[in-house]
Design an enzyme around this catalytic site. Sequence first.
Site, PDB file in Angstrom:
ATOM      1  N   GLU A   1       0.814  -1.216   0.000  1.00 51.12           N
ATOM      2  CA  GLU A   1       0.000   0.000   0.000  1.00 51.12           C
ATOM      3  C   GLU A   1       0.843   1.258   0.000  1.00 51.12           C
ATOM      4  O   GLU A   1       0.366   2.347  -0.288  1.00 51.12           O
ATOM      5  CB  GLU A   1      -0.949   0.013   1.203  1.00 51.12           C
ATOM      6  CG  GLU A   1      -0.286   0.238   2.558  1.00 51.12           C
ATOM      7  CD  GLU A   1       0.208  -1.070   3.162  1.00 51.12           C
ATOM      8  OE1 GLU A   1       0.681  -1.038   4.310  1.00 51.12           O
ATOM      9  OE2 GLU A   1       0.121  -2.103   2.507  1.00 51.12           O
TER      10      GLU A   1
ATOM     11  N   ASP B 245       8.038  23.044 -32.143  1.00 53.16           N
ATOM     12  CA  ASP B 245       7.644  24.143 -33.012  1.00 53.16           C
ATOM     13  C   ASP B 245       8.829  25.089 -33.141  1.00 53.16           C
ATOM     14  O   ASP B 245       9.458  25.453 -32.145  1.00 53.16           O
ATOM     15  CB  ASP B 245       6.446  24.872 -32.411  1.00 53.16           C
ATOM     16  CG  ASP B 245       5.952  25.976 -33.318  1.00 53.16           C
ATOM     17  OD1 ASP B 245       5.474  25.665 -34.409  1.00 53.16           O
ATOM     18  OD2 ASP B 245       6.060  27.151 -32.916  1.00 53.16           O
TER      19      ASP B 245
ATOM     20  N   ASP C 297       4.304  27.183 -28.378  1.00 47.88           N
ATOM     21  CA  ASP C 297       3.922  28.363 -27.608  1.00 47.88           C
ATOM     22  C   ASP C 297       2.672  29.050 -28.139  1.00 47.88           C
ATOM     23  O   ASP C 297       2.152  29.951 -27.503  1.00 47.88           O
ATOM     24  CB  ASP C 297       5.072  29.387 -27.588  1.00 47.88           C
ATOM     25  CG  ASP C 297       5.440  29.896 -28.975  1.00 47.88           C
ATOM     26  OD1 ASP C 297       4.939  29.313 -29.966  1.00 47.88           O
ATOM     27  OD2 ASP C 297       6.219  30.853 -29.070  1.00 47.88           O
TER      28      ASP C 297
ATOM     29  N   ASP D  94      -0.321  25.384 -31.792  1.00 50.41           N
ATOM     30  CA  ASP D  94       0.324  24.186 -31.244  1.00 50.41           C
ATOM     31  C   ASP D  94      -0.593  23.397 -30.318  1.00 50.41           C
ATOM     32  O   ASP D  94      -0.321  22.236 -30.028  1.00 50.41           O
ATOM     33  CB  ASP D  94       1.578  24.582 -30.448  1.00 50.41           C
ATOM     34  CG  ASP D  94       2.582  25.326 -31.292  1.00 50.41           C
ATOM     35  OD1 ASP D  94       2.744  24.954 -32.469  1.00 50.41           O
ATOM     36  OD2 ASP D  94       3.200  26.281 -30.789  1.00 50.41           O
TER      37      ASP D  94
ATOM     38  N   ASN E 235       8.320  -7.932   0.581  1.00 49.15           N
ATOM     39  CA  ASN E 235       7.009  -8.543   0.782  1.00 49.15           C
ATOM     40  C   ASN E 235       7.026 -10.026   0.440  1.00 49.15           C
ATOM     41  O   ASN E 235       6.403 -10.844   1.122  1.00 49.15           O
ATOM     42  CB  ASN E 235       5.956  -7.829  -0.066  1.00 49.15           C
ATOM     43  CG  ASN E 235       5.648  -6.439   0.461  1.00 49.15           C
ATOM     44  OD1 ASN E 235       6.148  -6.049   1.517  1.00 49.15           O
ATOM     45  ND2 ASN E 235       4.864  -5.684  -0.267  1.00 49.15           N
TER      46      ASN E 235
ATOM     47  N   GLU F 257       8.520 -11.804   3.328  1.00 54.61           N
ATOM     48  CA  GLU F 257       7.578 -11.999   4.443  1.00 54.61           C
ATOM     49  C   GLU F 257       6.580 -13.117   4.133  1.00 54.61           C
ATOM     50  O   GLU F 257       6.293 -13.971   4.985  1.00 54.61           O
ATOM     51  CB  GLU F 257       6.851 -10.677   4.711  1.00 54.61           C
ATOM     52  CG  GLU F 257       7.770  -9.567   5.204  1.00 54.61           C
ATOM     53  CD  GLU F 257       7.130  -8.189   5.123  1.00 54.61           C
ATOM     54  OE1 GLU F 257       5.900  -8.124   4.954  1.00 54.61           O
ATOM     55  OE2 GLU F 257       7.858  -7.183   5.217  1.00 54.61           O
TER      56      GLU F 257
ATOM     57  N   ASN G 210       5.824  -3.920   8.449  1.00 60.01           N
ATOM     58  CA  ASN G 210       5.232  -3.100   7.400  1.00 60.01           C
ATOM     59  C   ASN G 210       5.528  -1.623   7.615  1.00 60.01           C
ATOM     60  O   ASN G 210       5.777  -0.875   6.663  1.00 60.01           O
ATOM     61  CB  ASN G 210       3.719  -3.345   7.374  1.00 60.01           C
ATOM     62  CG  ASN G 210       3.062  -2.804   6.115  1.00 60.01           C
ATOM     63  OD1 ASN G 210       3.577  -2.995   5.026  1.00 60.01           O
ATOM     64  ND2 ASN G 210       1.939  -2.127   6.270  1.00 60.01           N
TER      65      ASN G 210
END
Length: 883
Positions: free
Chosen positions: A284, A326, A614, A618, A680, A683, A708
């Site tokens: 996570e 450009d 610019d 474009d 992980n 584990e 963790n």
Amino acid sequence: MQPWHAWPLSDLIAYLKTDPEAGLEPAQARQRLITYGPNQLPASRKRGALKLFLAQFEDFMVLVLVVAAVLSFILGEWYDAATILAIVVINAVLGFLQEYRAERSLAALKRLTAPKARCRRAFLEVDLPAAEVVPGDVLLLSAGDRVAADARLVKAWDLACDESALTGESVPAAKEVCELTAGAPLAERRNLVYAGTLVTRGRAEAVVVATGLATETGQIARLLNREKEEITPLEQRLDHLGRVLVAGCLTICGLVVVLGLRRGGSVLEIIMAGISLAVAAIPEGLPAVVTLALAVGVQRMVRRRAILRRLPAVETLGCATVICADKTGTLTENRMTVREIRAADRELALTIGALCNDATLKREGIAIGSFWRGRRVEEKWSAAGDPTEAALLVAAAEAGLVRGYLEQDHPRLDEIPFDSDRKLMSTVHRWGKGVRLLVKGAPDVVLERCASYHDGRRAVPLDARAKAEWLRENEELAGQALRVLAVAYRDLPALAGDPQPTLESGLTLVGLIGLSDPVRPGVREAIARCRRAGIKTVMITGDHPATAIAVARELGLPWEEGVATGAELESWSQRELEERVERIAVYARVSPRHKLRIVRALKRRGHVVAMTGDGINDAPAMKEADIGVAMGRTGTDIAKEVSAMVIEDDNFTTIMAAVEEGRAIYDNIRKFIRYLLACNIGEVTTMLLAALLGLPLPLLPIQILWLNLVTDGFPALALGFDPPAPDIMERPPRHPGESIFSRGLAGKILKRGLGIGLFTVGVFVLALRAGAGIERARTMAFTVLVMQQLFYVFECRSETRPVFAVGLFSNLYLLMAAALSWAMQLAALYHPFLKLVFRTETLQGSEWAILFLVAGGPFLWQGLLWASGWTEKGELDIMGNNT
């Protein structure tokens, strides 16, 4: 119906049912406003703020985080639950802000259109809101006005408009009343003025032919509306990775629970261990470290003059294979500059250029130096008005010929304004006891009116040989894509009445002045670095092919294959373009639709495309590209709003810094994916192997959650601060479809993760067989697992070099993170309260020796090999840990 520029003017006026001398009647205008609608771009449909925010929670990885938070809450781990939910909310807020800003692009385009317009209605001149202008209205234009709508000229006096934002042309387009063929490209439609463009000189009357979405600017808005946002390669890979990891982790955790229940023991403890393992095994922290890595890259980019509008944008630029740039304002400076002066008397040539001139000179004082060494003020000159005249004025001022001082000695008495038919401008000045006519204009025209030339001392007759030599000089300058002006004079005894064009004969030629829009400093070198990094640079411009070739030659772009023009693109099918796009590096005379086709063709060939620019023209291609890069100083609002990144200093070289940071960010993401997943897997392997062998649980639920927090938190985040590798810009771009586990990363993760798990179970079994109690054996397994992961985080810093070659002190954040994690683990072992919480025991010296040998063995062995010179690039693979 034929295009507006091709209509005979009388037929067009009749079609629009208007009278240019009188204008529309108020009643007519009101009716047409109802018929055609307001002269404005319609507001884009926007999702409400609440819907935008809630949409952020539809992401798969976010849902995984929510489930992890719920599981943590069930276990009573309030801190973990709160931390995970905080990550979810932060990511949702960031996503919401990014999407909200992206939806403002059409609003910026609306702001660009003229807010007011001067029209003729019922024989009266009136100022109207631009939104009330309708087809058939007569616009009254003068220098400085922004055009309110697309209109056909009915009268014009020395008119020029700055259309660079629409066509890419750096020089204002001269306008005149004329009739053109239907096939004339946008940049050559001299009888039309366009909504949103700026009048730089002259006056005109024009009848409106299109308003709102029917204008050229409106057509671009339609293109913007049709384009869809695409997720970046990084977002795609992380979404896929999340799904695979969740499925795999939940399956293995379920197997651990089933095996534990079959072996016997506390049902509640086994189920809680399975849930804890699920929380620990699902990474996570991955979105958090990805966000941090991107944020660190953004901070680095801010220091290097680039602003990221979307966090993943810098990663996308890092895997770019093509940069479509450009020319005007991106590769060049979008300002005319004097480049060459071919004259025996340069001072006289610049004097004529400064006096026969209507631009306005400005002087700015710039403080340079330091407090200790002293500060001084240097003058910087700039000019407003026609860019060509401004360039002449600045060049003269920089040579010490300031027009204000020159006019004190040579005041202007009269002038003959520039005329597109004569292609000349003349001014009359007091010159000593007499009067002098100063002339500048097209070289071929001026030469035809010259009887002599100035050799630096006096006027010399201009014979055929000398004239041919001057024409050769003109051709040479023009061949360098310079805009060439000739300057000349004629002495008059006196001025009788208003000056007439007939005076522009018997002139004395002083010389030729070549001007161009110069290439930005450092761009050639940046393009060369792109080439070494395996990135192709493509120049796309609305300029003439000759100009494009000259600029390409100066930049070192491969122009030998030729230049593809907009007319050629029109004749090619999309498939033909896709077949040729790999060989073409220069495009000229292109429209916004052509730019879109080019970008799409490159993308269909498998490229990750960055589009810089610019101007308004474009914007659609920038939106279609994988990443749009806008110029900060000269960029229009719409270009900035559509872009994913804004270059603050308008310097193409800054894009190279963005590429470097993008590659470094992707490297860092691979580093902590490698670290997190191997840890992980270690584990999960520990718990699964113990269950398969019929052993007691080697880790308690609370210990798994502690792991963790300690190892998946700070060390993984600190990897995001790793600096770029020295050779990062010598590598070719990775393939756009490359898996995040490519180049052997999956094998490294799997082997190292299995090794961590095997060594942990080995220590657990060894302790049990040595007579240690279950809590002591768990303490040893718990600690050796933490130690292995903390050693491993340093090994993850490079995939090609040993950790000692990388340098232990080149990432101080990682050192501090590892030290903090280790201190937290020691607290869990020695603090009385934490010992009760985690059910740990104090370890003896011999036990610590075993743990250090097991956890640090691969790390120390690799260091010995590197120190002895056996390996310099990590060829040896020790437990999947070749770095």
